[in-house]
Structures are given as C-alpha cells and as structure tokens.
Design a protein around this motif. Structure first.
Motif, PDB file in Angstrom:
ATOM      1  N   LYS A   3      39.866  44.537  33.076  1.00 50.35           N
ATOM      2  CA  LYS A   3      39.332  43.245  32.628  1.00 50.35           C
ATOM      3  C   LYS A   3      40.559  42.220  33.023  1.00 50.35           C
ATOM      4  O   LYS A   3      41.694  42.451  32.836  1.00 50.35           O
ATOM      5  CB  LYS A   3      38.947  42.912  31.163  1.00 50.35           C
ATOM      6  CG  LYS A   3      37.763  43.986  30.893  1.00 50.35           C
ATOM      7  CD  LYS A   3      37.327  43.764  29.339  1.00 50.35           C
ATOM      8  CE  LYS A   3      36.329  44.543  28.920  1.00 50.35           C
ATOM      9  NZ  LYS A   3      36.120  44.414  27.652  1.00 50.35           N
ATOM     10  N   LEU A   4      39.974  40.970  33.541  1.00 56.36           N
ATOM     11  CA  LEU A   4      40.643  39.942  34.060  1.00 56.36           C
ATOM     12  C   LEU A   4      40.257  38.751  33.115  1.00 56.36           C
ATOM     13  O   LEU A   4      39.032  38.305  33.441  1.00 56.36           O
ATOM     14  CB  LEU A   4      40.861  39.680  35.413  1.00 56.36           C
ATOM     15  CG  LEU A   4      41.328  38.143  35.894  1.00 56.36           C
ATOM     16  CD1 LEU A   4      42.793  38.151  35.447  1.00 56.36           C
ATOM     17  CD2 LEU A   4      41.143  38.064  37.197  1.00 56.36           C
ATOM     18  N   PHE A   5      40.881  37.943  32.277  1.00 55.62           N
ATOM     19  CA  PHE A   5      40.527  36.815  31.504  1.00 55.62           C
ATOM     20  C   PHE A   5      41.119  35.657  32.041  1.00 55.62           C
ATOM     21  O   PHE A   5      42.299  35.654  32.380  1.00 55.62           O
ATOM     22  CB  PHE A   5      40.630  36.804  30.083  1.00 55.62           C
ATOM     23  CG  PHE A   5      40.021  37.742  29.191  1.00 55.62           C
ATOM     24  CD1 PHE A   5      39.079  38.531  29.827  1.00 55.62           C
ATOM     25  CD2 PHE A   5      39.919  37.539  27.866  1.00 55.62           C
ATOM     26  CE1 PHE A   5      38.403  39.410  28.953  1.00 55.62           C
ATOM     27  CE2 PHE A   5      39.182  38.047  27.059  1.00 55.62           C
ATOM     28  CZ  PHE A   5      38.352  39.201  27.541  1.00 55.62           C
ATOM     29  N   SER A  26      46.022  45.178  26.937  1.00 54.25           N
ATOM     30  CA  SER A  26      45.304  45.717  28.046  1.00 54.25           C
ATOM     31  C   SER A  26      44.576  44.984  28.970  1.00 54.25           C
ATOM     32  O   SER A  26      43.983  45.482  29.773  1.00 54.25           O
ATOM     33  CB  SER A  26      44.304  46.971  27.303  1.00 54.25           C
ATOM     34  OG  SER A  26      43.284  45.812  26.586  1.00 54.25           O
ATOM     35  N   ILE A  27      44.715  43.745  28.887  1.00 52.56           N
ATOM     36  CA  ILE A  27      43.920  42.861  29.564  1.00 52.56           C
ATOM     37  C   ILE A  27      44.883  41.945  30.327  1.00 52.56           C
ATOM     38  O   ILE A  27      45.495  41.252  29.833  1.00 52.56           O
ATOM     39  CB  ILE A  27      42.968  41.748  28.679  1.00 52.56           C
ATOM     40  CG1 ILE A  27      41.935  42.466  27.861  1.00 52.56           C
ATOM     41  CG2 ILE A  27      42.166  40.790  29.617  1.00 52.56           C
ATOM     42  CD1 ILE A  27      41.073  41.861  26.792  1.00 52.56           C
ATOM     43  N   GLY A  43      54.614  38.483  28.507  1.00 54.73           N
ATOM     44  CA  GLY A  43      53.714  39.643  28.435  1.00 54.73           C
ATOM     45  C   GLY A  43      52.782  39.778  29.576  1.00 54.73           C
ATOM     46  O   GLY A  43      53.169  39.753  30.626  1.00 54.73           O
ATOM     47  N   ASN A  44      51.613  39.828  29.052  1.00 54.75           N
ATOM     48  CA  ASN A  44      50.510  39.892  30.103  1.00 54.75           C
ATOM     49  C   ASN A  44      49.849  38.625  30.589  1.00 54.75           C
ATOM     50  O   ASN A  44      48.699  38.522  30.948  1.00 54.75           O
ATOM     51  CB  ASN A  44      49.283  40.995  29.642  1.00 54.75           C
ATOM     52  CG  ASN A  44      48.786  40.447  28.288  1.00 54.75           C
ATOM     53  OD1 ASN A  44      49.467  40.053  27.549  1.00 54.75           O
ATOM     54  ND2 ASN A  44      47.276  40.853  28.222  1.00 54.75           N
ATOM     55  N   ARG A  68      37.782  44.300  39.374  1.00 57.50           N
ATOM     56  CA  ARG A  68      37.821  44.002  37.990  1.00 57.50           C
ATOM     57  C   ARG A  68      36.839  43.150  37.523  1.00 57.50           C
ATOM     58  O   ARG A  68      35.922  42.654  38.208  1.00 57.50           O
ATOM     59  CB  ARG A  68      39.175  43.294  37.660  1.00 57.50           C
ATOM     60  CG  ARG A  68      40.398  43.911  37.963  1.00 57.50           C
ATOM     61  CD  ARG A  68      41.778  43.402  37.570  1.00 57.50           C
ATOM     62  NE  ARG A  68      42.908  43.934  37.721  1.00 57.50           N
ATOM     63  CZ  ARG A  68      43.958  43.794  37.161  1.00 57.50           C
ATOM     64  NH1 ARG A  68      44.042  43.187  36.023  1.00 57.50           N
ATOM     65  NH2 ARG A  68      45.029  44.365  37.603  1.00 57.50           N
ATOM     66  N   GLU A  69      36.565  43.392  36.011  1.00 57.40           N
ATOM     67  CA  GLU A  69      35.396  42.474  35.586  1.00 57.40           C
ATOM     68  C   GLU A  69      36.250  41.275  35.029  1.00 57.40           C
ATOM     69  O   GLU A  69      37.324  41.261  34.422  1.00 57.40           O
ATOM     70  CB  GLU A  69      35.057  43.192  34.192  1.00 57.40           C
ATOM     71  CG  GLU A  69      33.965  44.195  34.489  1.00 57.40           C
ATOM     72  CD  GLU A  69      33.322  44.825  33.087  1.00 57.40           C
ATOM     73  OE1 GLU A  69      33.797  44.542  32.074  1.00 57.40           O
ATOM     74  OE2 GLU A  69      32.449  45.577  33.377  1.00 57.40           O
TER      75      GLU A  69
END
Length: 337
Positions: A3-5, A26-27, A43-44, A68-69
């Motif tokens: 996933k990508l936000f 995880s995202i 971080g991410n 990716r979603e």
C-alpha cells in the motif's frame, strides 16, 4: 498487495496530524509539502515537494516501481476568513482539487478521502440541525472560502459518478496541538498565552479536536461508503468558554468579552492595526458572521457508520497549551499522537 498512502498538505495542521495517525511501518507514506517548505523524512514517511495548482509537479507522488494500492488523503487547501477571498484561494481549493481528481483517475487510486468543510453545507435557518447533503452549490453558502469548498466538493461527487472511489468528510472548526500552519483557532489560544489577544467576543462555533478529525479521515478511508459525505464535528462552544479553559489550565489573566455589535464596529480598526503590524487579524466581518451562524452540525452518520466519537474539548485545550509550551518551535516534529 503493498500500500501507498499519499497525504497532501502534509505540513498543515490536519495533514501533519494525520501522518502521526497512519505512521504504520508496513505502509509507504508520501507527504506533499510546498516547494518552499522543508521537512525531514521520518521512518517510512517521505516528504515530496509540489503544488496542487501544478498537475505535473504532483505526478511523482503517484509514481511507483511496482504494483501498489494507492490511497489518497487530500487535505491541502487554504482557509481564508476574509469576505472576498482571492484568486489564489479558488486556484488552490478548486483547481488544485480537480488536478488531484485527474491524477487519482489516471493512477487508478484505490480510494480518495477528500477533506471538505462544514462551510460547504448550506446553513438553512438557525433552528435546523445540519446534516449531510448530496448536492453542493457555491450560490447557497456565504463567504469566499465556503464557496470554494462547495465547488470542490461538488467536483469530487461528480467524479464518483464516473467511477472514482471517493469519500468526503466535513470537519467543523478544527483546533488542537501540532499546528504550525497558522490555524486561526489555535492562534486564538496562542495569542492569549502571549498576551496579544485584545479581547474576546460573544459568539461561538462547533470546535473539534484535530486528532479526532484525523481519526475520522482514517475511518472514512476504511469504512466510508463511496460517494458519501460524513460530518466530523463535536458540539458548540462559546469563544469565552474556550478561553476560560485556557485561562484555567495556564493560570492566565482575565479577559474582556465584547458584545457582538461592538466587535463588528471594531473589526475594521482591528484589521488596520494588524495590517500595520504585519499580523493576521482574528476578527473580520466574515469570522464574526461565522460565530453567530448556525453550527448545529450532526455527526450521527459518522458515529453510526464510521465509529467516530469526538473527545471533550477541555482535553484538547490542555494538550494544545502543553504542545505550545514544549514543542511549538520544533521543525516538522512527529511526536506520538
């Protein structure tokens, strides 16, 4: 699938609070900031520069090396309490939203959460409870800001009828910690704490914690029905109640409360004084109008369908005072929410 936000307006009050709430290892999270802003990756969370008015500058936000979603929180926008607004206000709030809609379609975004405003909802009469509507028109709302949010919200709704999965949230008056974008309601508190608040006025509005709005956005992403709107409000508080909370928490000085008629007479003088000092006035004709407008917003739908429950405002004010005293000067901080 990974996933990508994407969070636009990532350095704004709601945007940076939202980043705290979705900081899941995880995202991959990408935050859009303006070209002149600087934030360090954490971080991410990766910050990318761009401008919603420039469609091509936004493409890197959406581009990935693998499948990716993609989920988008579109929080970027200008809040303007002046009566007439400006071409920039329309360009950012309306045209910027339309640019995001184009890219959401082109990159097959899984879901968009668009952050509108309760100001996009027609007021009706002062006795009516205001609930979600399914049509928005700039002609039915008061003020330049409200007109831009109504136009942008209608554009999002029309795109859902073309197949885009999108949910709309309508926050009321956002207040709370972590603001470094110039939130007018947070300015009310910080001006009082600094001794720069000339007076309080009679009147109030529905004030809601920024963290509750951020959580409501996440709940809308997870549980909201596509093409639906959800009001993220709290309840009515008088301005003097808010400042009494600040005074009690900070052991501050008493303040003067002006009747609304006197505040309206003094507003032009306050604006001229603020302009001479290169400061932003809190009291304008439009902000004073808002403090007497119908704010009987119902968040029953959001509670029922999303599990949205706003907190008591005293907790919000206490945390805002604490944040201001300890970390307001740090650049782009991301402490736990």
């Amino acid at each position: 699938m990974k996933k990508l936000f994407i969070v636009t307006g990532a350095n704004g009050h709601l945007g940076n609070t939202l980043l705290r709430m979705i900081a899941d290892d995880s995202i991959e999270i990408r935050g859009l900031i303006l070209p002149h802003e600087d934030c360090e990756d954490t971080g991410n969370i990766h910050y990318m520069k761009g401008d919603v008015r420039d469609l091509e500058s936004l493409r890197p936000l959406f581009e990935t090396q693998d499948e990716r979603e993609i989920y988008v929180f579109h929080t970027a926008g200008i809040i303007d309490i002046s009566k007439k607004g400006s071409p920039l206000l329309y360009d950012v709030n309306v045209n910027g939203t339309k640019n995001m809609l184009i890219l959401c379609q082109q990159y097959h975004v899984k879901r968009l959460v668009y952050v509108s405003s309760v100001h996009a909802i027609p007021e009706k009469d002062k006795y009516s409870v205001l609930t979600e509507v399914s049509q928005f028109s700039p002609r039915k709302v008061v003020g330049a800001y409200a007109r831009t949010k109504a136009a942008a919200t209608q554009a999002v709704l029309e795109m859902t009828r073309q197949g885009l999965d999108a949910v709309i949230v309508h926050p009321s008056g956002i207040i709370g910690p972590y603001d470094r974008s110039g939130n007018h309601l947070v300015q009310l508190i910080t001006d009082y704490l600094k001794g720069n608040l000339p007076a309080c006025v009679h009147g109030g509005y529905d004030f809601v914690d920024v963290r509750d709005v951020a959580q409501g956005c996440i709940q809308a992403m997870e549980k909201g029905r596509s093409g639906n709107c959800y009001i993220l409000s709290n309840r009515h508080y008088e301005i003097r109640e808010v400042l009494e909370m600040v005074r009690k928490i900070a052991d501050g000085k008493r303040f003067t409360v002006l009747p609304m008629w006197l505040a309206r007479m003094a507003a032009p003088m306050i604006q001229r004084h603020a302009k001479r000092k290169n400061e932003r006035p809190l009291y304008t004709a439009y902000s004073l109008y808002t403090l007497k407008s119908n704010d009987k917003f119902s968040h029953d739908k959001a509670t029922r369908e999303l599990g949205y429950y706003p907190r008591d405002l005293f907790e919000t004010i206490k945390d805002t005072v604490q944040w201001y005293r300890t970390s307001a000067s740090a650049p782009c901080p991301l402490p736990p929410a």
